[in-house]
Design a protein around this motif. Structure first.
Motif, PDB file in Angstrom:
ATOM      1  N   MET A  19      -5.317  13.005  -3.232  1.00  0.00           N
ATOM      2  CA  MET A  19      -6.138  13.766  -2.289  1.00  0.00           C
ATOM      3  C   MET A  19      -6.827  14.958  -2.939  1.00  0.00           C
ATOM      4  N   THR A  20      -6.331  15.425  -4.084  1.00  0.00           N
ATOM      5  CA  THR A  20      -6.950  16.585  -4.724  1.00  0.00           C
ATOM      6  C   THR A  20      -7.965  16.189  -5.786  1.00  0.00           C
ATOM      7  N   LEU A  53      10.624   8.685  -2.895  1.00  0.00           N
ATOM      8  CA  LEU A  53       9.842   9.365  -1.859  1.00  0.00           C
ATOM      9  C   LEU A  53       9.112  10.590  -2.410  1.00  0.00           C
ATOM     10  N   SER A  54       9.777  11.330  -3.290  1.00  0.00           N
ATOM     11  CA  SER A  54       9.100  12.501  -3.867  1.00  0.00           C
ATOM     12  C   SER A  54       7.960  12.066  -4.789  1.00  0.00           C
ATOM     13  N   ALA A  55       8.119  10.949  -5.501  1.00  0.00           N
ATOM     14  CA  ALA A  55       7.038  10.444  -6.346  1.00  0.00           C
ATOM     15  C   ALA A  55       5.864   9.973  -5.494  1.00  0.00           C
ATOM     16  N   LEU A  56       6.138   9.338  -4.353  1.00  0.00           N
ATOM     17  CA  LEU A  56       5.062   8.923  -3.449  1.00  0.00           C
ATOM     18  C   LEU A  56       4.309  10.135  -2.894  1.00  0.00           C
ATOM     19  N   ALA A  57       5.061  11.170  -2.527  1.00  0.00           N
ATOM     20  CA  ALA A  57       4.419  12.387  -2.016  1.00  0.00           C
ATOM     21  C   ALA A  57       3.560  13.038  -3.103  1.00  0.00           C
ATOM     22  N   LEU A  58       4.065  13.061  -4.337  1.00  0.00           N
ATOM     23  CA  LEU A  58       3.305  13.636  -5.440  1.00  0.00           C
ATOM     24  C   LEU A  58       2.049  12.814  -5.724  1.00  0.00           C
ATOM     25  N   GLY A  59       2.157  11.489  -5.675  1.00  0.00           N
ATOM     26  CA  GLY A  59       0.993  10.632  -5.880  1.00  0.00           C
ATOM     27  C   GLY A  59      -0.057  10.823  -4.802  1.00  0.00           C
ATOM     28  N   LEU A  60       0.384  10.985  -3.569  1.00  0.00           N
ATOM     29  CA  LEU A  60      -0.550  11.240  -2.472  1.00  0.00           C
ATOM     30  C   LEU A  60      -1.244  12.584  -2.646  1.00  0.00           C
ATOM     31  N   LEU A  61      -0.500  13.584  -3.080  1.00  0.00           N
ATOM     32  CA  LEU A  61      -1.083  14.903  -3.326  1.00  0.00           C
ATOM     33  C   LEU A  61      -2.131  14.837  -4.431  1.00  0.00           C
ATOM     34  N   VAL A  62      -1.815  14.135  -5.513  1.00  0.00           N
ATOM     35  CA  VAL A  62      -2.765  14.014  -6.620  1.00  0.00           C
ATOM     36  C   VAL A  62      -4.004  13.245  -6.172  1.00  0.00           C
ATOM     37  N   TYR A  82      -5.611   7.492 -10.017  1.00  0.00           N
ATOM     38  CA  TYR A  82      -4.816   8.680 -10.308  1.00  0.00           C
ATOM     39  C   TYR A  82      -3.531   8.712  -9.478  1.00  0.00           C
ATOM     40  N   GLY A  83      -3.629   8.376  -8.211  1.00  0.00           N
ATOM     41  CA  GLY A  83      -2.442   8.379  -7.359  1.00  0.00           C
ATOM     42  C   GLY A  83      -1.428   7.344  -7.799  1.00  0.00           C
ATOM     43  N   SER A  84      -1.878   6.146  -8.131  1.00  0.00           N
ATOM     44  CA  SER A  84      -0.960   5.088  -8.559  1.00  0.00           C
ATOM     45  C   SER A  84      -0.276   5.436  -9.877  1.00  0.00           C
ATOM     46  N   CYS A  85      -1.057   5.934 -10.828  1.00  0.00           N
ATOM     47  CA  CYS A  85      -0.461   6.327 -12.115  1.00  0.00           C
ATOM     48  C   CYS A  85       0.540   7.457 -11.941  1.00  0.00           C
ATOM     49  N   THR A  86       0.237   8.383 -11.057  1.00  0.00           N
ATOM     50  CA  THR A  86       1.157   9.492 -10.811  1.00  0.00           C
ATOM     51  C   THR A  86       2.460   8.984 -10.221  1.00  0.00           C
ATOM     52  N   VAL A  87       2.378   8.074  -9.267  1.00  0.00           N
ATOM     53  CA  VAL A  87       3.587   7.535  -8.647  1.00  0.00           C
ATOM     54  C   VAL A  87       4.436   6.807  -9.684  1.00  0.00           C
ATOM     55  N   ILE A  88       3.814   5.963 -10.473  1.00  0.00           N
ATOM     56  CA  ILE A  88       4.577   5.158 -11.436  1.00  0.00           C
ATOM     57  C   ILE A  88       5.218   6.037 -12.502  1.00  0.00           C
ATOM     58  N   MET A 132     -12.299   9.102   8.799  1.00  0.00           N
ATOM     59  CA  MET A 132     -11.685   9.451   7.538  1.00  0.00           C
ATOM     60  C   MET A 132     -12.326   8.599   6.436  1.00  0.00           C
ATOM     61  N   PRO A 133     -12.804   9.247   5.363  1.00  0.00           N
ATOM     62  CA  PRO A 133     -13.472   8.483   4.308  1.00  0.00           C
ATOM     63  C   PRO A 133     -12.488   7.618   3.526  1.00  0.00           C
ATOM     64  N   ARG A 134     -13.013   6.533   2.999  1.00  0.00           N
ATOM     65  CA  ARG A 134     -12.180   5.619   2.212  1.00  0.00           C
ATOM     66  C   ARG A 134     -11.917   6.234   0.836  1.00  0.00           C
ATOM     67  N   PRO A 135     -10.733   5.997   0.262  1.00  0.00           N
ATOM     68  CA  PRO A 135     -10.452   6.556  -1.066  1.00  0.00           C
ATOM     69  C   PRO A 135     -11.299   5.869  -2.140  1.00  0.00           C
ATOM     70  N   THR A 136     -11.676   6.636  -3.136  1.00  0.00           N
ATOM     71  CA  THR A 136     -12.466   6.093  -4.236  1.00  0.00           C
ATOM     72  C   THR A 136     -11.546   5.424  -5.249  1.00  0.00           C
ATOM     73  N   ALA A 137     -12.142   4.728  -6.200  1.00  0.00           N
ATOM     74  CA  ALA A 137     -11.351   4.054  -7.234  1.00  0.00           C
ATOM     75  C   ALA A 137     -10.593   5.071  -8.087  1.00  0.00           C
ATOM     76  N   ALA A 138     -11.207   6.219  -8.338  1.00  0.00           N
ATOM     77  CA  ALA A 138     -10.534   7.251  -9.130  1.00  0.00           C
ATOM     78  C   ALA A 138      -9.311   7.791  -8.398  1.00  0.00           C
ATOM     79  N   GLN A 139      -9.435   7.994  -7.100  1.00  0.00           N
ATOM     80  CA  GLN A 139      -8.294   8.480  -6.330  1.00  0.00           C
ATOM     81  C   GLN A 139      -7.153   7.474  -6.343  1.00  0.00           C
ATOM     82  N   LEU A 140      -7.476   6.207  -6.171  1.00  0.00           N
ATOM     83  CA  LEU A 140      -6.436   5.174  -6.197  1.00  0.00           C
ATOM     84  C   LEU A 140      -5.771   5.094  -7.572  1.00  0.00           C
TER      85      LEU A 140
END
Length: 99
Positions: free
Chosen positions: A51-52, A40-49, A11-17, A1-9
């Protein structure tokens, strides 16, 4: 599994917060169950963002050479007697009136 990029981290963190804050402020919940569900729903949304977010394209390997499309080249010949007229203002274009 590839490591997440800085952009993914990022975007996901900002989405969660931001989604957690927005849902908590909009729902005005004070129960612990509501806060857990929102978190939990915010964490799921951040993970979705995260990964996309488009991943960078991998560099071409040496095993697969690049195939370039061949485009025919047209040569133009220049004649010595070329007359060029330069006009500073374009002429107005007259079009026929509509029906």
């Amino acid at each position: 599994m590839p490591r997440p990029t800085a952009a993914q981290l990022a975007y996901g963190s900002c989405t969660v917060i931001f989604s957690t804050l927005a849902m908590l402020l909009l729902s005005q919940t004070s129960s612990s169950l509501g806060i857990v569900l929102i978190t939990l729903s915010a964490l799921a949304l951040g993970l979705l963002v995260a990964m996309t977010v488009p991943l960078p394209k991998p560099a071409p390997s040496a095993a697969a050479p690049l195939v370039r499309e061949r485009v025919p080249v047209q040569f133009e010949t220049a004649s010595a007697s070329v007359s060029v007229s330069v006009s500073s203002a374009p002429e107005p274009v007259r079009e026929p009136a509509g029906p």
